[in-house]
Design an enzyme around this catalytic site. Structure first.
Site, short mmCIF file in Angstrom:
data_model
loop_
_atom_site.label_atom_id
_atom_site.label_comp_id
_atom_site.label_asym_id
_atom_site.label_seq_id
_atom_site.Cartn_x
_atom_site.Cartn_y
_atom_site.Cartn_z
N CYS A 101 15.89 19.16 -33.20
CA CYS A 101 15.36 17.81 -33.43
C CYS A 101 13.90 17.85 -33.88
O CYS A 101 13.09 18.62 -33.35
CB CYS A 101 15.50 16.98 -32.16
SG CYS A 101 14.96 15.28 -32.38
N CYS B 8 9.33 15.35 -28.08
CA CYS B 8 9.42 14.83 -26.70
C CYS B 8 9.22 16.01 -25.74
O CYS B 8 10.03 16.95 -25.74
CB CYS B 8 10.76 14.16 -26.48
SG CYS B 8 11.17 12.98 -27.78
N CYS C 185 12.12 17.79 -23.69
CA CYS C 185 13.47 17.92 -24.26
C CYS C 185 13.84 19.33 -24.72
O CYS C 185 13.12 19.96 -25.50
CB CYS C 185 13.63 16.95 -25.42
SG CYS C 185 15.34 16.88 -25.99
N CYS D 241 29.60 8.25 -23.99
CA CYS D 241 28.34 8.16 -24.74
C CYS D 241 28.13 9.39 -25.62
O CYS D 241 28.13 10.52 -25.13
CB CYS D 241 27.18 8.01 -23.76
SG CYS D 241 25.60 7.84 -24.61
N CYS E 189 29.33 4.18 -26.34
CA CYS E 189 27.86 4.16 -26.32
C CYS E 189 27.40 5.31 -27.21
O CYS E 189 28.10 6.33 -27.31
CB CYS E 189 27.36 4.36 -24.89
SG CYS E 189 25.56 4.40 -24.76
N CYS F 246 21.11 -0.07 -23.72
CA CYS F 246 20.96 0.86 -22.61
C CYS F 246 19.55 1.43 -22.77
O CYS F 246 19.27 2.10 -23.77
CB CYS F 246 22.02 1.96 -22.71
SG CYS F 246 21.77 3.28 -21.50
N ARG G 53 21.32 2.94 -13.68
CA ARG G 53 22.02 4.24 -13.68
C ARG G 53 21.17 5.35 -13.11
O ARG G 53 20.05 5.62 -13.59
CB ARG G 53 22.46 4.59 -15.11
CG ARG G 53 23.32 5.86 -15.12
CD ARG G 53 23.86 6.18 -16.47
NE ARG G 53 24.66 5.11 -16.98
CZ ARG G 53 24.69 4.74 -18.25
NH1 ARG G 53 23.96 5.36 -19.13
NH2 ARG G 53 25.46 3.74 -18.64
N1 SAM Z 1 17.58 11.84 -29.86
C1 SAM Z 1 17.85 10.56 -29.32
C2 SAM Z 1 16.61 9.90 -28.83
O1 SAM Z 1 15.82 10.51 -28.13
O2 SAM Z 1 16.41 8.73 -29.13
C3 SAM Z 1 18.90 10.58 -28.26
C4 SAM Z 1 19.09 11.72 -27.31
S1 SAM Z 1 17.87 11.91 -26.03
C5 SAM Z 1 18.28 13.45 -25.37
C6 SAM Z 1 18.25 10.66 -24.83
C7 SAM Z 1 17.33 10.54 -23.64
O3 SAM Z 1 17.61 11.55 -22.69
C8 SAM Z 1 15.85 10.64 -23.84
O4 SAM Z 1 15.29 9.47 -24.33
C9 SAM Z 1 15.35 10.96 -22.45
O5 SAM Z 1 15.00 9.77 -21.77
C10 SAM Z 1 16.54 11.64 -21.79
N2 SAM Z 1 16.26 13.08 -21.55
C11 SAM Z 1 16.24 14.05 -22.47
N3 SAM Z 1 15.92 15.25 -21.92
C12 SAM Z 1 15.72 15.02 -20.62
C13 SAM Z 1 15.34 15.84 -19.50
N4 SAM Z 1 15.06 17.14 -19.65
N5 SAM Z 1 15.24 15.27 -18.28
C14 SAM Z 1 15.49 13.95 -18.12
N6 SAM Z 1 15.83 13.12 -19.13
C15 SAM Z 1 15.94 13.63 -20.35
C1 DTB Z 2 19.82 8.71 -20.61
O1 DTB Z 2 18.93 7.92 -20.27
N1 DTB Z 2 20.02 9.89 -20.06
C2 DTB Z 2 21.09 10.59 -20.74
C3 DTB Z 2 21.59 9.55 -21.76
N2 DTB Z 2 20.68 8.47 -21.58
C4 DTB Z 2 21.70 9.92 -23.18
C5 DTB Z 2 20.67 11.90 -21.29
C6 DTB Z 2 20.03 12.81 -20.26
C7 DTB Z 2 19.77 14.12 -20.90
C8 DTB Z 2 19.28 15.12 -19.92
C9 DTB Z 2 18.93 16.41 -20.54
C10 DTB Z 2 20.04 17.12 -21.23
O2 DTB Z 2 21.16 17.26 -20.70
O3 DTB Z 2 19.80 17.62 -22.34
FE1 SF4 Z 3 14.92 14.63 -30.19
FE2 SF4 Z 3 15.13 15.22 -27.62
FE3 SF4 Z 3 13.28 13.51 -28.41
FE4 SF4 Z 3 15.90 12.79 -28.51
S1 SF4 Z 3 14.71 13.24 -26.69
S2 SF4 Z 3 14.34 12.49 -30.09
S3 SF4 Z 3 16.82 14.78 -29.00
S4 SF4 Z 3 13.39 15.70 -28.96
#
Ligand code: SAM
Ligand code: DTB
Ligand code: SF4
Length: 348
Positions: A64, A68, A71, A108, A139, A199, A281
């Site tokens: 990506c 973030c 992530c 989702c 979703c 959401c 959630r």
């Molecule tokens: N790429 C898209 C975006 O960020 O808009 C969707 C996927 S992203 C992984 C969805 C959400 O997962 C993020 O906004 C974040 O709040 C949550 N998330 C991602 N990595 C995480 C982590 N290591 N621990 C907790 N929440 C996480």
């Molecule tokens: C949300 O708030 N949490 C979910 C879902 N929406 C998409 C994702 C959590 C991702 C946690 C880290 C991972 O598994 O990569």
């Molecule tokens: Fe990309 Fe992860 Fe950020 Fe979603 S949360 S935009 S997958 S870097």
């Protein structure tokens, strides 16, 4: 005497004019009063023995463009995750069917994109339509959307769009710099305008203060419409990410947990109070949480979880473990679409 039993009705009608000071004051309430009040508000709107089960699938993993800081999927950090192409529709549908037959109500689909590209829309639309035809609520979380893309996803059968604010406005720059807070609010507006359910929530345990957590909930509670689903994620510390590494290198604090567990419950309770009708959630971070802590989160108003052993790239408790937890807490899955129900839908 504190104003516990007498207060719930005042919180039961959703408000959109919360001030940050009011939300902070909720966080500061005596813990027992806060949880009692949140539980009462939960009961005013929902059957407290029902918990919604959603299952996630990463349909496009890794690589990506965003940075973030939490992530595993960001191309900016070396997390060891292998980037993959967009999954084939048949594979996604097979996974959705298995999720449905395992008891999930919502499915989702997540993609590691900064924004949805028009070239990927036809395939996503096909995927969403086929998952919906299984009788599941659909979703997706695909990054930023334009107004037209939101309409196209709605037309394809998408019920919910997940787009998180992640944290309060004051801490946001410490988390991500490649997407603005306003861009997130704009995508949420497109989702609402297209008639989809939202959401939207955030992450706690990223080094933010209580004021930042209040800031996140204040933003959510003052949106034009409260999020239909409000995920509270506990940071899953991923090695190689700046925010994950900070937690992992300070293991002695909070017993290696990103956030104190009582503060986590407070966050759930305040979310329930400021967005009384939202599905709150208990999202990422359940892996490693004690059964007792999860029970406290349900008591404080959480009524939705992710299930199925995996979030997007990180682990979750398995179905057996969750079934046992539900059995022991006398909880039941909300409106699950099991195979028999789906067969009736398909025959109609
Ligand atoms: N790429 C898209 C975006 O960020 O808009 C969707 C996927 S992203 C992984 C969805 C959400 O997962 C993020 O906004 C974040 O709040 C949550 N998330 C991602 N990595 C995480 C982590 N290591 N621990 C907790 N929440 C996480
Ligand atoms: C949300 O708030 N949490 C979910 C879902 N929406 C998409 C994702 C959590 C991702 C946690 C880290 C991972 O598994 O990569
Ligand atoms: Fe990309 Fe992860 Fe950020 Fe979603 S949360 S935009 S997958 S870097």
């Amino acid at each position: 005497m504190t104003d516990t039993a007498a207060s719930p009705p005042a919180f039961s009608t959703p408000r959109h004019d919360w001030t940050l000071a009011e939300v902070e004051a909720l966080f500061d309430r005596p813990f027992m009063d806060l949880v009692f009040q949140a539980a009462a508000v939960h009961r005013a709107h929902f059957d407290p023995s029902e918990v919604q089960l959603s299952q996630l699938l990463s349909v496009k993993t890794g690589g990506c463009a965003e940075n973030c800081g939490y992530c595993s999927q960001s191309a900016h950090f070396k997390t060891g995750l292998k980037a993959e192409k967009l999954m084939a529709t048949d594979e996604v549908v097979a996974r959705a069917r298995a999720a449905r037959d395992g008891g999930a109500q919502r499915f989702c689909m997540g993609a590691a994109w900064r924004e949805l590209k028009d070239r990927d829309l036809p395939k996503l639309a096909e995927m969403i339509g086929e998952v919906k035809a299984l009788g599941l609520e659909t979703c997706a979380t695909l990054g930023m959307l334009t107004a037209d893309q939101a309409k196209a996803l709605k037309a394809a059968g998408l019920d919910y769009y997940n787009h998180n604010l992640d944290t309060g406005p004051d801490y946001y720059a410490a988390v991500v710099t490649t997407r603005t807070y306003q861009e997130r609010l704009d995508t949420l507006a497109h989702v609402r305008d297209a008639g989809m359910s939202t959401c939207c929530g955030g992450i706690v345990g990223m080094g933010e203060t209580r004021r930042d957590r209040a800031g996140l909930l204040h933003q959510l509670a003052t949106l034009p419409a409260h999020p239909d689903s409000l995920p509270i994620n506990g940071l899953v510390p991923v090695s190689g990410t700046p925010l994950g590494d900070k937690v992992l290198s300070a293991k002695e604090e909070n017993g290696g947990k990103p956030i104190d567990s009582i503060e986590f419950v407070r966050t759930i309770a305040v979310a329930r109070l400021v967005c009384p009708r939202s599905m709150v959630r208990l999202s990422a971070g359940r892996e490693g949480m004690s059964r007792e802590l999860q029970a406290l989160c349900f008591l404080a108003g959480a009524n939705s979880i992710f299930v199925g052993g995996k979030l997007l790239t990180t682990p979750l408790p398995g179905m057996d473990e969750d079934s046992k937890l539900f059995q022991d807490l006398d909880l039941r899955p909300m409106g699950a679409v099991r195979a028999e129900t789906a067969a009736v839908i398909a025959a109609e």
